[in-house]
Design a protein around this motif. Structure first.
Motif, PDB file in Angstrom:
ATOM      1  N   VAL A  50      43.950  35.365  37.458  1.00 51.21           N
ATOM      2  CA  VAL A  50      42.969  36.400  37.934  1.00 51.21           C
ATOM      3  C   VAL A  50      41.538  36.177  37.043  1.00 51.21           C
ATOM      4  O   VAL A  50      40.700  36.368  37.306  1.00 51.21           O
ATOM      5  CB  VAL A  50      43.501  37.899  38.231  1.00 51.21           C
ATOM      6  CG1 VAL A  50      42.436  38.882  38.000  1.00 51.21           C
ATOM      7  CG2 VAL A  50      44.247  37.945  39.336  1.00 51.21           C
ATOM      8  N   MET A  51      42.384  36.203  35.737  1.00 49.90           N
ATOM      9  CA  MET A  51      41.235  36.168  34.602  1.00 49.90           C
ATOM     10  C   MET A  51      40.353  34.907  34.447  1.00 49.90           C
ATOM     11  O   MET A  51      39.125  34.995  34.333  1.00 49.90           O
ATOM     12  CB  MET A  51      41.971  36.163  33.134  1.00 49.90           C
ATOM     13  CG  MET A  51      42.373  37.718  32.962  1.00 49.90           C
ATOM     14  SD  MET A  51      43.055  37.863  31.323  1.00 49.90           S
ATOM     15  CE  MET A  51      43.131  36.676  30.565  1.00 49.90           C
ATOM     16  N   ALA A  52      40.994  33.809  35.211  1.00 52.25           N
ATOM     17  CA  ALA A  52      39.999  32.582  35.260  1.00 52.25           C
ATOM     18  C   ALA A  52      39.404  32.502  36.458  1.00 52.25           C
ATOM     19  O   ALA A  52      38.697  31.427  36.545  1.00 52.25           O
ATOM     20  CB  ALA A  52      41.411  31.545  35.239  1.00 52.25           C
ATOM     21  N   ASN A  53      39.429  33.282  37.479  1.00 53.02           N
ATOM     22  CA  ASN A  53      38.802  33.209  38.572  1.00 53.02           C
ATOM     23  C   ASN A  53      37.766  34.336  38.631  1.00 53.02           C
ATOM     24  O   ASN A  53      37.965  35.338  38.710  1.00 53.02           O
ATOM     25  CB  ASN A  53      39.852  33.348  39.820  1.00 53.02           C
ATOM     26  CG  ASN A  53      39.123  32.988  41.237  1.00 53.02           C
ATOM     27  OD1 ASN A  53      38.232  33.762  41.766  1.00 53.02           O
ATOM     28  ND2 ASN A  53      39.594  31.793  42.011  1.00 53.02           N
ATOM     29  N   PRO A  54      36.463  33.656  38.809  1.00 56.98           N
ATOM     30  CA  PRO A  54      35.342  34.785  39.218  1.00 56.98           C
ATOM     31  C   PRO A  54      35.366  35.729  40.316  1.00 56.98           C
ATOM     32  O   PRO A  54      35.197  36.808  40.195  1.00 56.98           O
ATOM     33  CB  PRO A  54      33.972  33.990  39.175  1.00 56.98           C
ATOM     34  CG  PRO A  54      34.456  32.565  38.575  1.00 56.98           C
ATOM     35  CD  PRO A  54      36.046  32.329  38.845  1.00 56.98           C
ATOM     36  N   GLY A  55      35.881  35.047  41.518  1.00 60.86           N
ATOM     37  CA  GLY A  55      36.220  35.937  42.601  1.00 60.86           C
ATOM     38  C   GLY A  55      37.119  36.892  42.469  1.00 60.86           C
ATOM     39  O   GLY A  55      36.867  38.104  42.808  1.00 60.86           O
ATOM     40  N   ALA A  56      38.429  36.809  42.018  1.00 61.18           N
ATOM     41  CA  ALA A  56      39.447  37.397  41.741  1.00 61.18           C
ATOM     42  C   ALA A  56      38.881  38.566  40.746  1.00 61.18           C
ATOM     43  O   ALA A  56      39.266  39.742  40.708  1.00 61.18           O
ATOM     44  CB  ALA A  56      40.565  36.937  41.114  1.00 61.18           C
ATOM     45  N   MET A  57      38.101  38.163  39.565  1.00 61.45           N
ATOM     46  CA  MET A  57      37.550  39.221  38.594  1.00 61.45           C
ATOM     47  C   MET A  57      36.893  40.184  39.329  1.00 61.45           C
ATOM     48  O   MET A  57      36.786  41.391  38.891  1.00 61.45           O
ATOM     49  CB  MET A  57      36.978  38.381  37.515  1.00 61.45           C
ATOM     50  CG  MET A  57      37.907  37.707  36.468  1.00 61.45           C
ATOM     51  SD  MET A  57      39.067  38.643  35.713  1.00 61.45           S
ATOM     52  CE  MET A  57      38.044  39.620  34.610  1.00 61.45           C
ATOM     53  N   ASN A  58      36.176  39.892  40.197  1.00 63.61           N
ATOM     54  CA  ASN A  58      35.141  40.944  41.072  1.00 63.61           C
ATOM     55  C   ASN A  58      36.033  41.947  41.644  1.00 63.61           C
ATOM     56  O   ASN A  58      35.859  43.064  41.497  1.00 63.61           O
ATOM     57  CB  ASN A  58      34.459  40.114  41.874  1.00 63.61           C
ATOM     58  CG  ASN A  58      33.261  39.512  41.340  1.00 63.61           C
ATOM     59  OD1 ASN A  58      32.755  39.760  40.217  1.00 63.61           O
ATOM     60  ND2 ASN A  58      32.602  38.283  42.110  1.00 63.61           N
ATOM     61  N   PHE A  59      37.102  41.645  42.322  1.00 63.18           N
ATOM     62  CA  PHE A  59      38.153  42.440  42.776  1.00 63.18           C
ATOM     63  C   PHE A  59      38.733  43.483  41.513  1.00 63.18           C
ATOM     64  O   PHE A  59      38.780  44.460  41.875  1.00 63.18           O
ATOM     65  CB  PHE A  59      39.157  41.858  43.509  1.00 63.18           C
ATOM     66  CG  PHE A  59      38.675  41.392  45.049  1.00 63.18           C
ATOM     67  CD1 PHE A  59      38.374  42.205  45.907  1.00 63.18           C
ATOM     68  CD2 PHE A  59      38.903  40.132  45.394  1.00 63.18           C
ATOM     69  CE1 PHE A  59      37.674  41.937  47.128  1.00 63.18           C
ATOM     70  CE2 PHE A  59      38.209  39.753  46.622  1.00 63.18           C
ATOM     71  CZ  PHE A  59      37.662  40.575  47.600  1.00 63.18           C
ATOM     72  N   ALA A  60      39.188  42.753  40.433  1.00 57.95           N
ATOM     73  CA  ALA A  60      39.746  43.275  39.527  1.00 57.95           C
ATOM     74  C   ALA A  60      38.814  44.460  38.815  1.00 57.95           C
ATOM     75  O   ALA A  60      39.221  45.529  38.606  1.00 57.95           O
ATOM     76  CB  ALA A  60      39.844  42.401  38.415  1.00 57.95           C
TER      77      ALA A  60
END
Length: 143
Positions: A50-60
């Motif tokens: 999650v930390m390495a993925n910009p799209g996942a970080m947006n959700f986070a």
């Protein structure tokens, strides 16, 4: 007669559900000992990816942890498969998938929030310069 048959079916269904919730031939503590490192490996994978993925970080950042994990879920497939397969061996076929979608999903949501929220909060940046509204000692303000 109809009520008797329905009651029997309900009792069998309840006992089958209870049997699936118990580990086959093991204590709950033994099952937890087997599952704990597998759950940790899956959770670690989700947190790191999650930390390495910009799209996942947006959700986070929006507090949508389960959706953040869903963006990168396929990257953690080996860890998830190992965890669900062990759960199936311990609690019966299909129990791993049910656990992953319910109990583990809640655990993952909380754990990702605990691990990643501090990294998402904005930290105050230290500066060696005094604030603009205060002059350094000995300096005279100019108007």
């Amino acid at each position: 007669m109809k009520a008797l048959v329905l009651g029997l079916v309900a009792a069998l269904a309840a006992s089958a559900t209870y049997a699936e919730a118990r580990p086959h031939g093991r204590s709950r503590a033994d099952a937890a000992q087997v599952l704990a490192p597998l759950e940790k490996a899956a959770t670690d994978c989700f947190a790191e990816t999650v930390m390495a993925n910009p799209g996942a970080m947006n959700f986070a950042r929006a507090g949508q942890w389960y959706r953040a994990a869903g963006v990168i879920g396929f990257l953690c497939r080996p860890e998830v498969d190992a965890m669900t397969a062990a759960h199936d061996r311990l609690f019966g076929p299909g129990s791993g998938t049910r656990y992953f979608k319910s109990g583990y999903a809640k655990h993952l949501d909380r754990t990702l929030a605990e691990r990643l929220q501090p990294l998402l909060e904005r930290k105050a940046v230290a500066s060696a310069e005094p604030p603009a509204d205060r002059a350094a000692p000995g300096e005279v303000e100019q108007h």
